[in-house]
Scaffold this motif. Structure first.
Motif, PDB file in Angstrom:
ATOM      1  N   LEU A  51       0.823  -1.209   0.000  1.00  0.00           N
ATOM      2  CA  LEU A  51       0.000   0.000   0.000  1.00  0.00           C
ATOM      3  C   LEU A  51       0.857   1.259   0.000  1.00  0.00           C
ATOM      4  CD1 LEU A  51      -2.800  -1.019   2.540  1.00  0.00           C
ATOM      5  CD2 LEU A  51      -2.954  -0.934   0.049  1.00  0.00           C
ATOM      6  N   LYS A  52       1.951   1.233   0.751  1.00  0.00           N
ATOM      7  CA  LYS A  52       2.841   2.391   0.807  1.00  0.00           C
ATOM      8  C   LYS A  52       3.473   2.666  -0.557  1.00  0.00           C
ATOM      9  CE  LYS A  52       5.565   2.573   4.447  1.00  0.00           C
ATOM     10  NZ  LYS A  52       6.461   2.105   5.540  1.00  0.00           N
ATOM     11  N   LYS A  53       3.841   1.595  -1.274  1.00  0.00           N
ATOM     12  CA  LYS A  53       4.478   1.758  -2.575  1.00  0.00           C
ATOM     13  C   LYS A  53       3.478   2.175  -3.644  1.00  0.00           C
ATOM     14  CE  LYS A  53       8.196  -1.553  -1.671  1.00  0.00           C
ATOM     15  NZ  LYS A  53       8.758  -2.895  -2.009  1.00  0.00           N
ATOM     16  N   LYS A  54       2.285   1.589  -3.617  1.00  0.00           N
ATOM     17  CA  LYS A  54       1.312   1.842  -4.674  1.00  0.00           C
ATOM     18  C   LYS A  54       0.510   3.121  -4.463  1.00  0.00           C
ATOM     19  CE  LYS A  54       0.327  -2.597  -6.829  1.00  0.00           C
ATOM     20  NZ  LYS A  54       0.398  -2.055  -8.198  1.00  0.00           N
ATOM     21  N   GLU A  64     -13.464  14.360  12.132  1.00  0.00           N
ATOM     22  CA  GLU A  64     -12.897  13.839  13.370  1.00  0.00           C
ATOM     23  C   GLU A  64     -13.385  12.436  13.713  1.00  0.00           C
ATOM     24  OE1 GLU A  64     -15.887  16.809  15.793  1.00  0.00           O
ATOM     25  OE2 GLU A  64     -14.008  16.221  16.737  1.00  0.00           O
ATOM     26  N   ASN A  65     -14.456  11.961  13.052  1.00  0.00           N
ATOM     27  CA  ASN A  65     -14.969  10.615  13.308  1.00  0.00           C
ATOM     28  C   ASN A  65     -14.499   9.592  12.278  1.00  0.00           C
ATOM     29  OD1 ASN A  65     -16.568  11.405  15.599  1.00  0.00           O
ATOM     30  ND2 ASN A  65     -18.030  12.326  14.169  1.00  0.00           N
ATOM     31  N   CYS A  66     -13.678  10.025  11.338  1.00  0.00           N
ATOM     32  CA  CYS A  66     -13.102   9.155  10.298  1.00  0.00           C
ATOM     33  C   CYS A  66     -14.171   8.435   9.482  1.00  0.00           C
ATOM     34  CB  CYS A  66     -12.139   8.142  10.914  1.00  0.00           C
ATOM     35  SG  CYS A  66     -10.569   8.865  11.437  1.00  0.00           S
ATOM     36  N   LYS A  67     -15.182   9.176   9.077  1.00  0.00           N
ATOM     37  CA  LYS A  67     -16.188   8.595   8.188  1.00  0.00           C
ATOM     38  C   LYS A  67     -15.694   8.549   6.741  1.00  0.00           C
ATOM     39  CE  LYS A  67     -20.209   9.830  10.972  1.00  0.00           C
ATOM     40  NZ  LYS A  67     -21.491  10.576  11.030  1.00  0.00           N
ATOM     41  N   LYS A  68     -14.678   9.363   6.444  1.00  0.00           N
ATOM     42  CA  LYS A  68     -14.049   9.355   5.125  1.00  0.00           C
ATOM     43  C   LYS A  68     -12.546   9.253   5.330  1.00  0.00           C
ATOM     44  CE  LYS A  68     -17.583  12.313   3.011  1.00  0.00           C
ATOM     45  NZ  LYS A  68     -17.824  13.608   2.335  1.00  0.00           N
ATOM     46  N   ILE A  69     -11.979   8.084   4.998  1.00  0.00           N
ATOM     47  CA  ILE A  69     -10.560   7.834   5.233  1.00  0.00           C
ATOM     48  C   ILE A  69      -9.849   7.696   3.893  1.00  0.00           C
ATOM     49  CG2 ILE A  69      -8.874   6.361   6.386  1.00  0.00           C
ATOM     50  CD1 ILE A  69     -11.235   5.276   8.079  1.00  0.00           C
ATOM     51  N   PHE A  70      -8.757   8.436   3.749  1.00  0.00           N
ATOM     52  CA  PHE A  70      -7.993   8.412   2.503  1.00  0.00           C
ATOM     53  C   PHE A  70      -6.542   8.034   2.782  1.00  0.00           C
ATOM     54  CE2 PHE A  70     -11.600  11.098   1.846  1.00  0.00           C
ATOM     55  CZ  PHE A  70     -11.999  10.867   0.542  1.00  0.00           C
ATOM     56  N   LEU A  71      -5.929   7.379   1.810  1.00  0.00           N
ATOM     57  CA  LEU A  71      -4.504   7.065   1.866  1.00  0.00           C
ATOM     58  C   LEU A  71      -3.825   7.864   0.764  1.00  0.00           C
ATOM     59  CD1 LEU A  71      -2.263   5.388   3.171  1.00  0.00           C
ATOM     60  CD2 LEU A  71      -2.762   3.569   1.531  1.00  0.00           C
ATOM     61  N   THR A  72      -2.733   8.550   1.127  1.00  0.00           N
ATOM     62  CA  THR A  72      -2.108   9.442   0.171  1.00  0.00           C
ATOM     63  C   THR A  72      -0.618   9.586   0.462  1.00  0.00           C
ATOM     64  OG1 THR A  72      -2.321  11.625  -0.858  1.00  0.00           O
ATOM     65  CG2 THR A  72      -2.576  11.522   1.536  1.00  0.00           C
ATOM     66  N   LYS A  73       0.026  10.436  -0.320  1.00  0.00           N
ATOM     67  CA  LYS A  73       1.463  10.673  -0.177  1.00  0.00           C
ATOM     68  C   LYS A  73       1.702  11.982   0.575  1.00  0.00           C
ATOM     69  CE  LYS A  73       2.353   8.349  -4.575  1.00  0.00           C
ATOM     70  NZ  LYS A  73       2.883   8.488  -5.962  1.00  0.00           N
ATOM     71  N   ASP A  74       2.929  12.135   1.049  1.00  0.00           N
ATOM     72  CA  ASP A  74       3.280  13.356   1.771  1.00  0.00           C
ATOM     73  C   ASP A  74       3.039  14.603   0.920  1.00  0.00           C
ATOM     74  OD1 ASP A  74       4.050  12.325   4.239  1.00  0.00           O
ATOM     75  OD2 ASP A  74       6.045  11.825   3.533  1.00  0.00           O
ATOM     76  N   LEU A  75       3.293  14.503  -0.383  1.00  0.00           N
ATOM     77  CA  LEU A  75       3.112  15.639  -1.272  1.00  0.00           C
ATOM     78  C   LEU A  75       1.664  16.120  -1.261  1.00  0.00           C
ATOM     79  CD1 LEU A  75       4.407  17.520  -3.363  1.00  0.00           C
ATOM     80  CD2 LEU A  75       3.811  15.846  -5.131  1.00  0.00           C
ATOM     81  N   SER A  76       0.722  15.161  -1.183  1.00  0.00           N
ATOM     82  CA  SER A  76      -0.695  15.519  -1.150  1.00  0.00           C
ATOM     83  C   SER A  76      -1.066  16.208   0.158  1.00  0.00           C
ATOM     84  CB  SER A  76      -1.565  14.273  -1.340  1.00  0.00           C
ATOM     85  OG  SER A  76      -1.374  13.718  -2.623  1.00  0.00           O
TER      86      SER A  76
END
Length: 216
Positions: A51-54, A64-76
């Motif tokens: 996941l970290k690589k892709k 604050e309730n994490c109803k929408k969670i995203f995975l992204t890069k530091d640049l984002s």
């Protein structure tokens, strides 16, 4: 214009409109780690590295309730900060990977699709016949008569993936309504063919119709 600050893992927008954003490293986001560990046991570190690589190594919750969670890069993350400074409301960032619903992590179909396709191991899932796929995409539950194959670990109450049996694409996620052993018994009983076995929680029909905007 409202001012913003960043501290303690939270992005705040002050003045009349106050918005909170939780930012964490992937390895520190326990709801996702617990979910992946249950599916892949000792291999979970391989999934995390994948996941970290892709996608990226930073988790962002847009509330604050994490109803929408995203995975992204530091640049984002840097781009997010710039948008907030311009008083822009951000509704997406990177890849949507799931939600916290009733205090547990519910993965998005897209997250599971990436994992299954990348490591070629399907776990915590069921596949559905053609009629089951169609109905599930319309927000309906998966019935016993439409159940095709089972991919453990599977326990009653688990949030699992529902796959199209023809191409193994992830069409949604749902709550498993029985344990694996009982499913094997009831699946052969005609009296249960119209009973639900997976309660629909999130499907691609809803996911695509939502028309969310994402910041890449």
């Amino acid at each position: 214009m409202a001012s913003q600050t960043f501290y303690g893992g939270f992005l705040h927008m002050s003045a009349e409109k106050k918005m909170k954003y939780i930012v964490k490293d992937l390895e520190d986001f326990s709801p996702l780690i617990i979910y992946i560990k249950k599916l892949y046991f000792k291999e979970y570190e391989d999934v995390i590295d994948l996941l970290k690589k892709k996608i990226g190594s930073r988790i962002v919750c847009l509330d604050e309730n994490c109803k929408k969670i995203f995975l992204t890069k530091d640049l984002s993350i840097n781009y997010l900060d710039k948008m907030l400074r311009k008083n822009v409301e951000v509704i997406g960032l990177g890849i949507f990977i799931g939600s916290i619903i009733k205090k547990r992590f519910v993965p998005s179909p897209h997250l599971l699709e990436i994992i299954y396709r990348s490591i070629n191991k399907i776990r915590g899932a069921v596949s559905a016949e053609k009629d089951g796929v169609k109905n599930f995409l319309y927000g309906k539950d998966l019935l016993y008569r439409s159940l095709k194959d089972l991919y453990p670990p599977l326990e009653k109450g688990d949030i699992i993936a529902v796959l199209d049996k023809d191409d193994y694409s992830v069409i949604g996620v749902g709550e498993l309504l029985e344990d694996l052993e009982k499913i094997m018994i009831l699946k052969r009983d005609k009296r249960y063919e119209n009973m639900p076995i997976v309660a629909n929680v999130m499907d691609l029909g809803i996911y695509l119709r939502a028309q969310h905007m994402f910041i890449e």
